[in-house]
Design a protein around this motif. Structure first.
Motif, PDB file in Angstrom:
ATOM      1  N   HIS A  21       0.812  -1.212   0.000  1.00 42.62           N
ATOM      2  CA  HIS A  21       0.000   0.000   0.000  1.00 42.62           C
ATOM      3  C   HIS A  21       0.851   1.269   0.000  1.00 42.62           C
ATOM      4  N   HIS A  22       2.138   1.106   0.284  1.00 40.47           N
ATOM      5  CA  HIS A  22       3.075   2.238   0.288  1.00 40.47           C
ATOM      6  C   HIS A  22       4.343   1.810  -0.458  1.00 40.47           C
ATOM      7  N   PRO A  23       4.239   1.634  -1.778  1.00 41.05           N
ATOM      8  CA  PRO A  23       5.391   1.141  -2.536  1.00 41.05           C
ATOM      9  C   PRO A  23       6.596   2.075  -2.447  1.00 41.05           C
ATOM     10  N   GLN A  24       7.748   1.483  -2.342  1.00 38.05           N
ATOM     11  CA  GLN A  24       9.042   2.170  -2.278  1.00 38.05           C
ATOM     12  C   GLN A  24       9.146   3.119  -1.096  1.00 38.05           C
ATOM     13  N   ASP A  25       8.385   2.868  -0.047  1.00 44.26           N
ATOM     14  CA  ASP A  25       8.483   3.660   1.180  1.00 44.26           C
ATOM     15  C   ASP A  25       9.170   2.806   2.246  1.00 44.26           C
ATOM     16  N   PRO A  26      10.407   3.158   2.612  1.00 47.57           N
ATOM     17  CA  PRO A  26      11.115   2.358   3.611  1.00 47.57           C
ATOM     18  C   PRO A  26      10.670   2.644   5.051  1.00 47.57           C
ATOM     19  N   ASP A  27       9.894   3.717   5.247  1.00 47.66           N
ATOM     20  CA  ASP A  27       9.525   4.154   6.593  1.00 47.66           C
ATOM     21  C   ASP A  27       8.124   3.729   7.001  1.00 47.66           C
ATOM     22  N   VAL A  28       7.757   2.509   6.681  1.00 47.90           N
ATOM     23  CA  VAL A  28       6.449   1.984   7.069  1.00 47.90           C
ATOM     24  C   VAL A  28       6.597   1.196   8.366  1.00 47.90           C
ATOM     25  N   PRO A  29       5.509   1.031   9.123  1.00 49.79           N
ATOM     26  CA  PRO A  29       5.610   0.292  10.386  1.00 49.79           C
ATOM     27  C   PRO A  29       6.103  -1.153  10.222  1.00 49.79           C
ATOM     28  N   LEU A  30       5.698  -1.805   9.130  1.00 45.37           N
ATOM     29  CA  LEU A  30       6.132  -3.184   8.899  1.00 45.37           C
ATOM     30  C   LEU A  30       6.568  -3.326   7.449  1.00 45.37           C
ATOM     31  N   PHE A  31       7.872  -3.500   7.239  1.00 50.97           N
ATOM     32  CA  PHE A  31       8.429  -3.656   5.898  1.00 50.97           C
ATOM     33  C   PHE A  31       8.444  -5.151   5.595  1.00 50.97           C
ATOM     34  N   HIS A  32       7.523  -5.596   4.743  1.00 50.98           N
ATOM     35  CA  HIS A  32       7.316  -7.020   4.484  1.00 50.98           C
ATOM     36  C   HIS A  32       8.403  -7.629   3.610  1.00 50.98           C
ATOM     37  N   GLU A  33       8.804  -8.839   3.967  1.00 47.30           N
ATOM     38  CA  GLU A  33       9.625  -9.655   3.077  1.00 47.30           C
ATOM     39  C   GLU A  33       8.643 -10.431   2.211  1.00 47.30           C
ATOM     40  N   ARG A  34       8.722 -10.251   0.907  1.00 48.86           N
ATOM     41  CA  ARG A  34       7.794 -10.906  -0.014  1.00 48.86           C
ATOM     42  C   ARG A  34       8.503 -12.012  -0.776  1.00 48.86           C
ATOM     43  N   ARG A  35       8.122 -13.251  -0.469  1.00 47.27           N
ATOM     44  CA  ARG A  35       8.673 -14.413  -1.152  1.00 47.27           C
ATOM     45  C   ARG A  35       7.857 -14.693  -2.403  1.00 47.27           C
ATOM     46  N   ALA A  36       8.505 -15.266  -3.389  1.00 47.30           N
ATOM     47  CA  ALA A  36       7.787 -15.693  -4.586  1.00 47.30           C
ATOM     48  C   ALA A  36       6.906 -16.884  -4.226  1.00 47.30           C
ATOM     49  N   LEU A  37       5.841 -17.082  -4.993  1.00 53.21           N
ATOM     50  CA  LEU A  37       5.006 -18.261  -4.791  1.00 53.21           C
ATOM     51  C   LEU A  37       5.841 -19.513  -5.067  1.00 53.21           C
ATOM     52  N   ALA A  38       5.543 -20.571  -4.357  1.00 54.19           N
ATOM     53  CA  ALA A  38       6.320 -21.810  -4.439  1.00 54.19           C
ATOM     54  C   ALA A  38       5.953 -22.634  -5.676  1.00 54.19           C
ATOM     55  N   TYR A  39       6.853 -23.509  -6.036  1.00 55.18           N
ATOM     56  CA  TYR A  39       6.631 -24.425  -7.166  1.00 55.18           C
ATOM     57  C   TYR A  39       5.395 -25.276  -6.888  1.00 55.18           C
ATOM     58  N   THR A  40       4.490 -25.329  -7.801  1.00 54.86           N
ATOM     59  CA  THR A  40       3.201 -26.043  -7.780  1.00 54.86           C
ATOM     60  C   THR A  40       2.201 -25.475  -6.763  1.00 54.86           C
ATOM     61  N   GLU A  41       2.521 -24.352  -6.145  1.00 55.57           N
ATOM     62  CA  GLU A  41       1.552 -23.701  -5.260  1.00 55.57           C
ATOM     63  C   GLU A  41       0.349 -23.285  -6.087  1.00 55.57           C
ATOM     64  N   LYS A  42      -0.838 -23.471  -5.544  1.00 55.08           N
ATOM     65  CA  LYS A  42      -2.058 -23.065  -6.235  1.00 55.08           C
ATOM     66  C   LYS A  42      -2.501 -21.723  -5.688  1.00 55.08           C
ATOM     67  N   THR A  43      -2.874 -20.835  -6.598  1.00 50.33           N
ATOM     68  CA  THR A  43      -3.317 -19.510  -6.202  1.00 50.33           C
ATOM     69  C   THR A  43      -4.526 -19.112  -7.032  1.00 50.33           C
ATOM     70  N   THR A  44      -5.444 -18.403  -6.415  1.00 52.23           N
ATOM     71  CA  THR A  44      -6.636 -17.921  -7.105  1.00 52.23           C
ATOM     72  C   THR A  44      -6.334 -16.552  -7.688  1.00 52.23           C
ATOM     73  N   VAL A  45      -6.644 -16.369  -8.969  1.00 56.31           N
ATOM     74  CA  VAL A  45      -6.366 -15.105  -9.649  1.00 56.31           C
ATOM     75  C   VAL A  45      -7.601 -14.642 -10.402  1.00 56.31           C
ATOM     76  N   LEU A  46      -7.683 -13.345 -10.578  1.00 49.87           N
ATOM     77  CA  LEU A  46      -8.769 -12.781 -11.370  1.00 49.87           C
ATOM     78  C   LEU A  46      -8.493 -13.010 -12.849  1.00 49.87           C
ATOM     79  N   LEU A  47      -9.529 -13.217 -13.592  1.00 51.69           N
ATOM     80  CA  LEU A  47      -9.417 -13.462 -15.025  1.00 51.69           C
ATOM     81  C   LEU A  47      -8.652 -12.346 -15.733  1.00 51.69           C
ATOM     82  N   LYS A  48      -8.840 -11.097 -15.296  1.00 56.31           N
ATOM     83  CA  LYS A  48      -8.172  -9.956 -15.937  1.00 56.31           C
ATOM     84  C   LYS A  48      -6.657  -9.993 -15.766  1.00 56.31           C
TER      85      LYS A  48
END
Length: 125
Positions: free
Chosen positions: A50-77
């Protein structure tokens, strides 16, 4: 494009948050698809979505890539057909992470030069 335009087992690319993946259509329903992840094209960005490229947020998330064969729901668009060869997951993951690191390094160097230029300008102002 409608869900009916896709077939179970068909290869697609899909956006999930800030990452992009190659996957296989696993399930169809409504305006969504369930995709099984097979490779990574673009590694997810780090930090707060919600605050891209902002290092001064309360919680700076580590974002891992989705795993091999992980199933995820996505919008058609967010789904497009994929006709290429599916790369090895591990190799695609490392390559995508390295590309993201290069992108951030370039941004870091741009920011450092911009700061230097602005400091010089402020002195002349």
């Amino acid at each position: 494009m409608q869900v009916m335009d896709f077939q179970i087992g068909e290869l697609v690319t899909t956006k999930v948050r800030t990452g992009i993946y190659i996957g296989e259509v696993y399930e169809l329903y409504g305006s969504r698809l369930v995709v099984k992840i097979l490779a990574v094209i673009k590694h997810p960005e780090q930090g707060d979505l919600h605050h891209p490229q902002d290092p001064d947020v309360p919680l700076f998330h580590e974002r891992r890539a989705l795993a091999y064969t992980e199933k995820t729901t996505v919008l058609l668009k967010d789904v497009e057909r994929y006709n290429g060869e599916v790369p090895d997951y591990k190799q695609s993951l490392v390559k995508a992470a390295q590309q993201e690191l290069l992108r951030l390094d370039k941004l870091h160097r741009w920011a450092a030069k911009s700061i230097n230029n602005l400091q010089g300008l402020i002195e002349t102002y």
